[in-house]
Design a protein around this motif. Sequence first.
Motif: not given
Length: 290
Positions: A177-183, A214-217, A222-230
């Motif tokens: 449930x932690x993984x679900x909440x973090x997602x 940083x918080x939800x690696x 996280x893949x899209x987050x890295x692309x959006x940072x690019x």
Amino acid sequence: MDVKPAQRRHRPTTAKARGSRIFTALALSASLLVGACSTSSDEEDFASNDTPAGVLFNEGLALRNEGRLKDARVKFAEVDKLHPYSEYSRKALINLAFINYSLGKFTEAISAAKRFATLYPGNEDTAYALYIIGQSYHKQIPDVQRDQDMTRRALNAYSELVQRYPDSEYAEDARTKIRIAEDQLAGKEMEVGRYYLKRGLQIAAINRFKAVVINYQTTRHVEEALFRLTESYYSLGVINEAQTAAAVLGHNFPDSRWYKDAYSLLKTGGYSPDEDKGSWISQAFAGINL
């Protein structure tokens, strides 16, 4: 001429008059009877306050086992209220948490479970109380477009459970449930970040994508987050960070479509992914094996 008392005539009592008198007498009697019954009932209710805690608890337990949860809830509430310092009060309180949760009364379930965890921090059922708190919040998690306060509360409750009782029977489900909440929380950050990015607010967008990195690696976002940072850094002309974000993305997710998009974006300007070890992006993934 004055009429002496002895000479006054008395009118005969009619049937109607007799009926009126009987009705009045009956009404008075009924009033007295109701008052007596009311007093008796009040005395009985007062007397019920002396019912032993064990009797009330066992009645509640029997009702719970029969599936009569609402009735059982009343009995356990009586134990909690009338015998607050008894052993049965502790048992009644955890049952109240369970029953309220089962009935969908999540606020009441959380309240009872929190009281239990506070009053009996070392009890074997405290892990279950924390689990009920997490479950009650989890059931109220809204869709990603809405405020995620309940998601954060669920995450905190499950995290406390896993930290304090890592080997309990509820810990494994809590981790899931932690993984679900973090997602869910990462998804919310991504939604807001994309909103800012579409409106040309790159700095605000970067802050949202940074929170995911940083918080939800370990989430799928996280893949899209890295692309959006690019994408964001590239549009600002901060090429070094754009290259680093793409390089970290390629290192951890070489087959990701987001990496392919990041690579193609950099290539349009004659650049390629190149990690700067001093970048916050690189440091955020130091020692992390995804």
